[in-house]
Design a protein around this motif. Structure first.
Motif, mmCIF file in Angstrom:
data_model
loop_
_atom_site.group_PDB
_atom_site.id
_atom_site.type_symbol
_atom_site.label_atom_id
_atom_site.label_comp_id
_atom_site.label_asym_id
_atom_site.label_seq_id
_atom_site.Cartn_x
_atom_site.Cartn_y
_atom_site.Cartn_z
ATOM 1 N N ALA A 51 21.172 99.089 127.312
ATOM 2 C CA ALA A 51 21.210 97.629 127.377
ATOM 3 C C ALA A 51 20.328 97.121 128.506
ATOM 4 N N LEU A 84 20.022 95.042 123.384
ATOM 5 C CA LEU A 84 20.811 96.240 123.089
ATOM 6 C C LEU A 84 20.011 97.158 122.175
ATOM 7 N N SER A 111 25.638 98.027 111.068
ATOM 8 C CA SER A 111 24.796 96.999 111.682
ATOM 9 C C SER A 111 25.379 95.598 111.542
ATOM 10 N N THR A 116 26.605 93.802 117.446
ATOM 11 C CA THR A 116 26.794 93.113 118.729
ATOM 12 C C THR A 116 28.204 92.542 118.872
ATOM 13 N N THR A 117 29.019 92.692 117.882
ATOM 14 C CA THR A 117 30.449 92.310 117.849
ATOM 15 C C THR A 117 30.655 90.879 118.366
ATOM 16 N N TYR A 168 29.906 89.423 121.113
ATOM 17 C CA TYR A 168 29.068 89.058 122.253
ATOM 18 C C TYR A 168 27.764 88.385 121.807
ATOM 19 N N ILE A 196 24.529 88.429 122.175
ATOM 20 C CA ILE A 196 23.379 89.244 122.581
ATOM 21 C C ILE A 196 22.199 88.864 121.696
ATOM 22 N N ALA A 199 18.622 92.990 119.514
ATOM 23 C CA ALA A 199 19.296 94.272 119.293
ATOM 24 C C ALA A 199 18.523 95.093 118.283
ATOM 25 N N MET A 256 30.221 99.285 121.439
ATOM 26 C CA MET A 256 30.025 98.064 122.217
ATOM 27 C C MET A 256 31.064 97.935 123.327
ATOM 28 N N ASN A 263 29.862 87.549 128.529
ATOM 29 C CA ASN A 263 28.981 87.836 127.392
ATOM 30 C C ASN A 263 29.490 87.312 126.060
ATOM 31 N N MET A 289 24.498 86.049 114.198
ATOM 32 C CA MET A 289 24.279 87.284 114.938
ATOM 33 C C MET A 289 22.862 87.789 114.702
ATOM 34 N N CYS A 335 21.979 90.722 114.342
ATOM 35 C CA CYS A 335 22.050 91.818 113.372
ATOM 36 C C CYS A 335 23.351 91.661 112.595
#
Length: 529
Positions: free
Chosen positions: A64, A75, A100, A104-105, A107, A109, A112, A141, A163, A174, A176
């Motif tokens: 990261a 990420l 995929s 990034t769940t 968060y 971000i 990625a 994650m 985050n 997201m 991804c």
């Protein structure tokens, strides 16, 4: 195709493994036709361990880009995914397209990447198991968040808060995966911490230390993407005796499909639940569509809800005729049509009987399918608190708290049952279950004497709460729940184990032997220093 008929009864929970095409199924069918007689094949448990599909066999590295405040800006994840010695149905899909979807769940971000290398080995094939790629992504994650916190000297809870996707960013696309339609993720985590009495942990830890025990507190967030796509829908018939037969897609195997669909149709129509029959699992008469991806209620439940609405639309002119009024003057409440300003009424059940034809189909019969506008995004926070006995390295779970957002809840009791089972499976993965092969490639944990499943006395009472916001992508507002417990549990358990041991990481399963190795290494390092 027309010469083959498959009928599936209640076969019990499978959590993915019973979806797939297994070679024995084809061989038995071929042999029965070849011999012209009925055949029955029953696998023994040792054969199952040796040849049935396995799950969750990844080795993952994550990197990261993080600023001084602990905010993750990029990420990169590399996965070595065991495919086994042959490819099963969804084997390549799980670590790639499935994993995929929630990389990034919870968060925010912005950048990625995911690189997956499929590895052929001597093991049985690896395929979908409760969560199928999303547990692996969420676990990585959450482990990364804990390791960043420890490395940067930031509290493990605080680094998550810095985050997280906040409600003002919803709907959130997201980098991804898809677009999360709604949610209040930081607020849900705070609710979970309050229910788990996070502020009182230090006192409980001091008590454990006074008894020579190690105590740890672990937080595990999760995000699932599920509940999307379509299937063959339902075929609904109103029978001559006033009962309703619903031929439904998908397949009941422990989730409670019949209860849920009956409840939705009964509630929306005001129809006696005892007069509703849900039938699945006959390729000759039921619509196509497999169970999976925590989507039954979002897809099939919404289908049934629309059937109820369309049935009432069809019924309205017939009810108006029966009550000698204008359709616009009708009121429908709790299964009863009433003509406003009069004492005339008729139940939907009586109307169904009144319209039974002398021949042909009932006018209310309907074939219908529904596809949601998008996936559902349930999320939640699992918190585990445990003790470790340094003498035996045994893990004793003391408390387990969960707060989930599952949108609209249809049946709270069945929902909690799904969560209980998922948590138990996640705990099994984290500290108990392990398929062990020796140096010659032979499975040495090939029975329940050697492969340790979690038992009732391994589990504490689960403290389960909800902070639900209805989903905007299906008409019921539900979010899938069938896989969530298994997705959120492993990282919470491992976080608590590492907190108790005072280390950054330990691989799953954190068995007593693995914990003993960590303690010995830690003692050796301390002696060296």
């Amino acid at each position: 195709k027309g010469g083959v008929r498959v009928r599936t009864g209640d076969v019990g929970g499978g959590f993915g493994f019973k979806i797939f095409l297994h070679p024995e199924q084809l061989i038995v069918a071929w042999a029965a036709r070849k011999l012209g007689t009925r055949l029955r094949w029953q696998q023994n448990r040792s054969d199952g361990f040796l040849s049935d599909l396995h799950g969750r066999d990844n080795r993952t590295k994550a990197r990261a880009v993080v600023d001084a405040d602990g905010k993750v800006h990029a990420l990169h994840v590399t996965v070595h995914a065991n495919m086994g010695s042959w490819l099963s149905n969804f084997s390549t899909y799980i670590p790639t397209l499935s994993g995929s979807r929630t990389l990034t769940t919870v968060y925010a971000i912005p950048t990625a990447s995911l690189r997956v290398l499929g590895i052929m080995t001597n093991t049985p094939a690896v395929d979908a198991y409760r969560g199928a790629g999303r547990p692996e992504a969420n676990y990585v994650m959450e482990r990364l968040m804990d390791m960043l916190a420890d490395k940067m000297g930031i509290d493990r809870v605080e680094i998550r808060r810095r985050n997280m996707i906040t409600s003002d960013l919803m709907p959130f696309s997201m980098v991804c995966g898809g677009t999360i339609d709604d949610g209040e993720i930081p607020e849900l985590m705070d609710a979970a911490l309050a229910h788990a009495d996070h502020d009182g942990f230090e006192a409980r830890k001091a008590d454990s230390e006074s008894r020579g025990m190690l105590r740890g507190f672990g937080v595990g967030m999760y995000l699932e993407q599920c509940g999307g796509g379509g299937d063959g829908g339902v075929k609904v018939s109103f029978r001559d005796d006033g009962t309703i037969l619903v031929l439904a897609a998908q397949q009941e195997n422990g989730q409670g499909h019949r209860t849920t669909l009956t409840q939705i149709l009964s509630d929306r129509l005001g129809y006696d639940a005892d007069k509703i029959e849900i039938f699945q699992g006959d390729s000759a008469i039921t619509p196509h569509g497999a169970t999976g991806g925590a989507r039954m209620t979002a897809v099939l439940g919404s289908t049934v809800a629309e059937v109820a609405a369309r049935t009432l639309d069809k019924a309205r002119p017939h009810a108006a005729e029966a009550l000698d009024c204008n359709p616009d003057d009708l009121v429908f409440v709790d299964g009863i049509f009433s003509a406003q300003g009069t004492n005339r009424s008729i139940t939907i059940e009586d109307l169904v009987l009144r319209l039974v034809p002398e021949s042909g189909d009932h006018p209310f019969n309907i074939n219908h399918r529904y596809e949601p506008d998008g996936s559902t995004y349930p999320y939640g926070c699992h918190i585990a608190e445990l003790e470790i006995d340094p003498a035996t390295c045994a893990v004793n779970l003391q408390r387990y708290t969960v707060v989930d957002d599952f949108g609209t809840v249809i049946n709270p009791m069945m929902l909690e049952g799904q969560i209980h089972g998922g948590i138990a499976q996640g705990i099994g993965q984290a500290i108990h279950e392990h398929a062990v092969f020796d140096e010659q490639g032979q499975l040495v944990s090939g029975s329940l004497m050697d492969y340790r499943l979690p038992r009732a006395d391994d589990l504490p009472a689960f403290d389960i709460h909800f902070r639900n916001i209805p989903c905007k992508n299906n008409i019921l507002g539900v979010k899938g729940s069938g896989e969530a417990g298994a997705i959120g549990a492993p990282q919470a358990i491992i976080a608590a184990v590492t907190d108790a041991l005072g280390v950054t990481h330990i691989d799953m399963p954190a068995t007593p032997a693995a914990i003993w190795d960590v303690l010995q290494t830690k003692t050796s390092n301390e002696d060296t220093e």
